[in-house]
Design a protein around this motif. Sequence first.
Motif, PDB file in Angstrom:
ATOM      1  N   MET A  10       0.836  -1.191   0.000  1.00 42.30           N
ATOM      2  CA  MET A  10       0.000   0.000   0.000  1.00 42.30           C
ATOM      3  C   MET A  10       0.876   1.247   0.000  1.00 42.30           C
ATOM      4  O   MET A  10       1.623   1.480   0.941  1.00 42.30           O
ATOM      5  CB  MET A  10      -0.908   0.016   1.230  1.00 42.30           C
ATOM      6  CG  MET A  10      -1.823   1.224   1.307  1.00 42.30           C
ATOM      7  SD  MET A  10      -2.861   1.183   2.784  1.00 42.30           S
ATOM      8  CE  MET A  10      -3.912  -0.214   2.416  1.00 42.30           C
ATOM      9  N   VAL A  11       0.789   2.009  -1.074  1.00 45.17           N
ATOM     10  CA  VAL A  11       1.477   3.282  -1.171  1.00 45.17           C
ATOM     11  C   VAL A  11       0.486   4.341  -0.723  1.00 45.17           C
ATOM     12  O   VAL A  11      -0.607   4.450  -1.287  1.00 45.17           O
ATOM     13  CB  VAL A  11       1.948   3.559  -2.613  1.00 45.17           C
ATOM     14  CG1 VAL A  11       2.540   4.952  -2.728  1.00 45.17           C
ATOM     15  CG2 VAL A  11       2.944   2.502  -3.059  1.00 45.17           C
ATOM     16  N   ILE A  12       0.859   5.104   0.297  1.00 44.19           N
ATOM     17  CA  ILE A  12      -0.009   6.174   0.792  1.00 44.19           C
ATOM     18  C   ILE A  12       0.677   7.497   0.497  1.00 44.19           C
ATOM     19  O   ILE A  12       1.676   7.848   1.114  1.00 44.19           O
ATOM     20  CB  ILE A  12      -0.303   6.016   2.293  1.00 44.19           C
ATOM     21  CG1 ILE A  12      -0.942   4.655   2.562  1.00 44.19           C
ATOM     22  CG2 ILE A  12      -1.199   7.163   2.772  1.00 44.19           C
ATOM     23  CD1 ILE A  12      -1.181   4.355   4.028  1.00 44.19           C
ATOM     24  N   ALA A  38      -1.304  -7.763  -4.157  1.00 40.01           N
ATOM     25  CA  ALA A  38      -2.262  -6.707  -4.471  1.00 40.01           C
ATOM     26  C   ALA A  38      -1.566  -5.369  -4.242  1.00 40.01           C
ATOM     27  O   ALA A  38      -0.602  -5.286  -3.473  1.00 40.01           O
ATOM     28  CB  ALA A  38      -3.485  -6.836  -3.570  1.00 40.01           C
ATOM     29  N   CYS A  39      -2.042  -4.339  -4.899  1.00 37.77           N
ATOM     30  CA  CYS A  39      -1.407  -3.027  -4.782  1.00 37.77           C
ATOM     31  C   CYS A  39      -2.471  -1.949  -4.641  1.00 37.77           C
ATOM     32  O   CYS A  39      -3.411  -1.891  -5.425  1.00 37.77           O
ATOM     33  CB  CYS A  39      -0.545  -2.763  -6.016  1.00 37.77           C
ATOM     34  SG  CYS A  39       0.325  -1.182  -5.988  1.00 37.77           S
ATOM     35  N   SER A  40      -2.325  -1.120  -3.638  1.00 40.87           N
ATOM     36  CA  SER A  40      -3.187   0.040  -3.446  1.00 40.87           C
ATOM     37  C   SER A  40      -2.310   1.281  -3.458  1.00 40.87           C
ATOM     38  O   SER A  40      -1.271   1.302  -2.792  1.00 40.87           O
ATOM     39  CB  SER A  40      -3.913  -0.018  -2.097  1.00 40.87           C
ATOM     40  OG  SER A  40      -4.711  -1.167  -1.998  1.00 40.87           O
ATOM     41  N   THR A  99      -8.166   8.225   2.434  1.00 39.67           N
ATOM     42  CA  THR A  99      -8.765   6.958   1.998  1.00 39.67           C
ATOM     43  C   THR A  99      -8.227   5.806   2.829  1.00 39.67           C
ATOM     44  O   THR A  99      -8.984   4.911   3.236  1.00 39.67           O
ATOM     45  CB  THR A  99      -8.502   6.719   0.501  1.00 39.67           C
ATOM     46  OG1 THR A  99      -9.096   7.788  -0.238  1.00 39.67           O
ATOM     47  CG2 THR A  99      -9.085   5.393   0.025  1.00 39.67           C
ATOM     48  N   ALA A 100      -6.935   5.801   3.099  1.00 44.15           N
ATOM     49  CA  ALA A 100      -6.340   4.731   3.903  1.00 44.15           C
ATOM     50  C   ALA A 100      -6.976   4.681   5.291  1.00 44.15           C
ATOM     51  O   ALA A 100      -7.367   3.603   5.759  1.00 44.15           O
ATOM     52  CB  ALA A 100      -4.828   4.931   4.013  1.00 44.15           C
ATOM     53  N   VAL A 112      -0.619  -6.190   5.298  1.00 49.25           N
ATOM     54  CA  VAL A 112      -0.349  -5.010   4.484  1.00 49.25           C
ATOM     55  C   VAL A 112       1.045  -4.450   4.776  1.00 49.25           C
ATOM     56  O   VAL A 112       1.428  -4.301   5.937  1.00 49.25           O
ATOM     57  CB  VAL A 112      -1.415  -3.917   4.744  1.00 49.25           C
ATOM     58  CG1 VAL A 112      -1.148  -2.686   3.902  1.00 49.25           C
ATOM     59  CG2 VAL A 112      -2.826  -4.453   4.474  1.00 49.25           C
ATOM     60  N   PHE A 113       1.763  -4.139   3.711  1.00 47.63           N
ATOM     61  CA  PHE A 113       3.061  -3.476   3.776  1.00 47.63           C
ATOM     62  C   PHE A 113       2.839  -2.050   3.286  1.00 47.63           C
ATOM     63  O   PHE A 113       2.454  -1.833   2.141  1.00 47.63           O
ATOM     64  CB  PHE A 113       4.055  -4.228   2.888  1.00 47.63           C
ATOM     65  CG  PHE A 113       5.361  -3.517   2.623  1.00 47.63           C
ATOM     66  CD1 PHE A 113       6.028  -2.802   3.602  1.00 47.63           C
ATOM     67  CD2 PHE A 113       5.945  -3.591   1.369  1.00 47.63           C
ATOM     68  CE1 PHE A 113       7.239  -2.169   3.339  1.00 47.63           C
ATOM     69  CE2 PHE A 113       7.153  -2.966   1.090  1.00 47.63           C
ATOM     70  CZ  PHE A 113       7.804  -2.255   2.080  1.00 47.63           C
ATOM     71  N   VAL A 114       3.034  -1.073   4.167  1.00 47.92           N
ATOM     72  CA  VAL A 114       2.776   0.330   3.851  1.00 47.92           C
ATOM     73  C   VAL A 114       4.069   1.048   3.500  1.00 47.92           C
ATOM     74  O   VAL A 114       5.068   0.937   4.224  1.00 47.92           O
ATOM     75  CB  VAL A 114       2.094   1.046   5.045  1.00 47.92           C
ATOM     76  CG1 VAL A 114       1.980   2.542   4.784  1.00 47.92           C
ATOM     77  CG2 VAL A 114       0.725   0.451   5.318  1.00 47.92           C
TER      78      VAL A 114
END
Length: 161
Positions: free
Chosen positions: A31-33, A56-58, A64-65, A79-81
């Motif tokens: 997850m890229v924030i 999966a990629c967000s 939104t996160a 999840v890896f942030v």
Amino acid sequence: MSIVLGRIDYRLLHGIVATMWAPQSGAQRVMVIDDKVANDPVIKESMRLGKPAGMACSIITLETAIKNFKAGKYDGHKVFVVCEKPETMLALEEEAGQKIPRIVVGTTRDNKTQGTPVSSRASIMDSQKATYKKLIENGTQVDVQFTTTDKAEPLQSKISL
């Protein structure tokens, strides 16, 4: 708990993150924030091309996160942030109720011209010291480490917080 690892890296999703950190994290989702990237369709799509195989990629905004974590959207995921600033990680802990067991400080912007160097690729700005201190007080292990093969060094051993 959803978040298994966090990484501070101004480049966000790139080769070292995709090929070393993501697989080692054991996460199902990277997850890229980042508000700017999440709102730029061209950069967002380009970054998606580099996502780790089988994950999966967000690529989403902080707002939104927080909303998604609060709604339990990632409860069944590891999840890896990845984000640019420690303030994002603290917001996930304090506003979204997410415990982050470990944060790795990789590469920071302007690492040679501003802040206190903690490695050849990362510096901590004076304005960020309180944030890192709070993360550590919350029980998060914060290490300075560029690649997974480098020795992890506790942030507190590199700088006074």
